[in-house]
Design an enzyme around this catalytic site. Structure first.
Site, PDB file in Angstrom:
ATOM      1  N   VAL A  21     -21.855 121.817  28.260  1.00 11.57           N
ATOM      2  CA  VAL A  21     -21.898 123.065  27.507  1.00 11.57           C
ATOM      3  C   VAL A  21     -23.091 122.990  26.563  1.00 11.57           C
ATOM      4  CG1 VAL A  21     -19.438 123.558  27.654  1.00 11.57           C
ATOM      5  CG2 VAL A  21     -20.293 122.186  25.748  1.00 11.57           C
ATOM      6  N   ASP A  22     -23.385 124.106  25.957  1.00  8.00           N
ATOM      7  CA  ASP A  22     -24.570 124.314  25.134  1.00  8.00           C
ATOM      8  C   ASP A  22     -24.920 123.146  24.208  1.00  8.00           C
ATOM      9  OD1 ASP A  22     -26.658 125.834  23.860  1.00  8.00           O
ATOM     10  OD2 ASP A  22     -25.270 126.241  22.220  1.00  8.00           O
ATOM     11  N   GLY A  23     -26.210 122.757  24.209  1.00  4.40           N
ATOM     12  CA  GLY A  23     -26.661 121.672  23.349  1.00  4.40           C
ATOM     13  C   GLY A  23     -26.526 121.971  21.875  1.00  4.40           C
TER      14      GLY A  23
END
Length: 400
Positions: free
Chosen positions: A285-287
């Site tokens: 998932v998103d950094g």
């Protein structure tokens, strides 16, 4: 805040770039490409509704010249510290780009403008951002920008101009973040990802390819660092060219790297990916969940990567340019929030956490440079009211 941009020619004939930030005559920070430069000013212009201005003029006062001369002395002499100074050693230049969804157009425009200045003053129409930085790090949309700027073609030159990056965001943003119109689709978005990832994946596959073959981390002209969060291991995962070059187990397709770092929870479904050799997997998932501002990761990587940067001994050998994606200045009074429950806090808390982490990273890095703080420059835009809405009039966009 005023950002002075100098382009210099070194005594050896090479070119160098310097960004110096001023506020009320006080130097906030600077970023230089190489030591021993003599300064030459550029023409004056303004950018981003006067919130970020690149002020450069052909004739300027002694104060600016003194600052430039002091910076030249600092870089050439390694800050005046240590007996092992090497004037021709140069500095390792780091470019770090925050996450921020559609707000990524702000650093993209800054970099496009910067690249045009480099072309004009160097006399080289093929000059690229990657020619002036040694490491590129980015989170979420910043990771996409860093990837595009460092991906190389068959001639080992950057595949994209910086101008292409912001235009891609502007032209494709509406299709990537298309808000469902029907009531059922909106209700479904409460229990399912709000946006389809198919269009995003199709776009990334279209651009991050060469001769029909997907580009990988090994196909970057400069070292890149792109973070995400791996749900399978419950920890951060950092995509790195250094690791990819060492072992195929850590080499991933660039389009999948970009997909992973932009997999914002609730917006897109998580990205499941495998390394080129199939031995390493990641459920990403998103950094921005763990590293909204990747500057600290980039600095740490360079300080401890003796294989690629053997001469780096400390922060005095680094020059860092960190680009934010705009800070939303939403404030809340006690009377407004005192009765809030979980439902009211869901949306604002995410922005508060992400922006606070980013600001703390900025503060920590700035303090860690100590006497060499002039070698770290953070550019963060504080948009005027409705500025971003004017850019995307008539359609809501995710600013995360």
């Amino acid at each position: 805040m005023r950002i002075w941009v100098f382009f210099g020619k070194s005594r050896g004939g090479g070119g160098g770039l310097v960004l110096v930030g001023f506020w009320g005559g006080r130097v906030l920070g600077s970023c230089c490409r190489m030591p021993g430069v003599t300064w030459e000013a550029l023409e004056e212009c303004e950018f981003l509704d006067r919130e970020v201005c690149f002020h450069v003029q052909k004739e300027y006062g002694g104060g600016a010249m003194q600052q430039a001369a002091a910076w030249e002395k600092l870089v050439a002499g390694g800050g005046g510290g240590g007996e092992e100074q090497e004037e021709d050693r140069g500095k390792v230049c780091i470019l770090s780009i925050d996450g921020g969804g559609m707000r990524g157009i702000i650093p993209a425009r800054v970099l496009a403008y910067l690249e045009e200045l480099l072309k004009r003053k160097s006399g080289n129409p093929e000059a690229r951002i990657a020619d002036y930085f040694d490491v590129l790090a980015g989170t979420s949309v910043g990771g996409v920008l860093a990837t595009m700027l460092s991906a190389c073609d068959a001639n080992n030159r950057p595949l994209f101009r910086a101008d292409k990056t912001w235009r891609l965001i502007a032209e494709k943003g509406r299709s990537l973040f298309k808000v469902p119109n029907s009531l059922w689709s909106r209700v479904r978005g409460l229990v399912r990802p709000r946006f389809s990832s198919k269009q995003l994946e199709r776009l990334l596959k279209q651009y991050l390819v060469r001769d029909g073959r997907p580009l990988t981390l090994r196909d970057t002209i400069k070292p890149v660092l792109i973070p995400c969060y791996d749900l399978a291991t419950a920890g951060p995962f950092l995509f790195s060219r250094a690791d990819a070059l060492e072992n195929q187990t850590w080499n991933f397709n660039l389009w999948e790297v970009c997909r992973a770092t932009t997999a914002v929870p609730s917006f897109f479904k998580p990205a499941y990916m495998k390394s080129v050799d199939g031995n390493t997997s990641c459920t990403a998932v998103d950094g921005g969940v763990v590293m909204h501002n990747p500057t600290a990761a980039a600095v740490t990587h360079v300080l401890h990567n003796k294989l690629e940067f053997p001469r780096v001994r400390g922060v005095h050998d680094l020059l860092v340019l960190s680009l934010g994606t705009g800070q939303m200045e939403q404030t809340y009074g006690y009377q407004t929030v005192r009765g809030w429950g979980s439902f009211q806090w869901v949306k604002p808390i995410a922005k508060i956490v992400l922006e606070s982490i980013s600001d703390m990273i900025d503060h920590t890095i700035s303090m860690s440079f100590g006497d060499f703080r002039q070698q770290y420059l953070r550019i963060q835009v504080h948009p005027q009211q409705h500025f971003l809405l004017r850019l995307w009039k008539g359609q809501k966009k995710p600013f995360v």
